[in-house]
Design a protein around this motif. Sequence first.
Motif, short mmCIF file in Angstrom:
data_model
loop_
_atom_site.label_atom_id
_atom_site.label_comp_id
_atom_site.label_asym_id
_atom_site.label_seq_id
_atom_site.Cartn_x
_atom_site.Cartn_y
_atom_site.Cartn_z
N UNK A 45 0.85 -1.19 0.00
CA UNK A 45 0.00 0.00 0.00
C UNK A 45 0.88 1.24 0.00
N UNK A 46 0.41 2.24 -0.66
CA UNK A 46 1.10 3.52 -0.67
C UNK A 46 0.49 4.38 0.42
N UNK A 47 1.31 4.99 1.23
CA UNK A 47 0.80 5.82 2.32
C UNK A 47 1.29 7.25 2.17
N UNK A 48 0.43 8.14 2.50
CA UNK A 48 0.78 9.56 2.53
C UNK A 48 0.79 10.00 3.98
N UNK A 49 1.78 10.77 4.36
CA UNK A 49 1.86 11.30 5.71
C UNK A 49 1.35 12.72 5.68
#
Length: 77
Positions: A45-49
């Motif tokens: 999964x790609x996560x954005x902070x």
Amino acid sequence: MEPDAKTIWLFRELLKEKAFIKNKFERFERHLEDQGLLTLDGKGMDANIVEASRQHNNDKEKEAIKSGFFEVSNYRK
């Protein structure tokens, strides 16, 4: 001379067609299992902070939250 994008893509497709990559990963998975390591299938999964807003509750509101009771009429937006 470096290969262009199409050459790399064609090479990757050839590896997929010959099941080379799948075979290598299956061998690697067996090796891990032989070492007693558990392997599971999963998804990346790609996560954005992002920065979260800070909580600005007063002491009374904090106590109400901790006790599990919070009066909606006292809620500040």
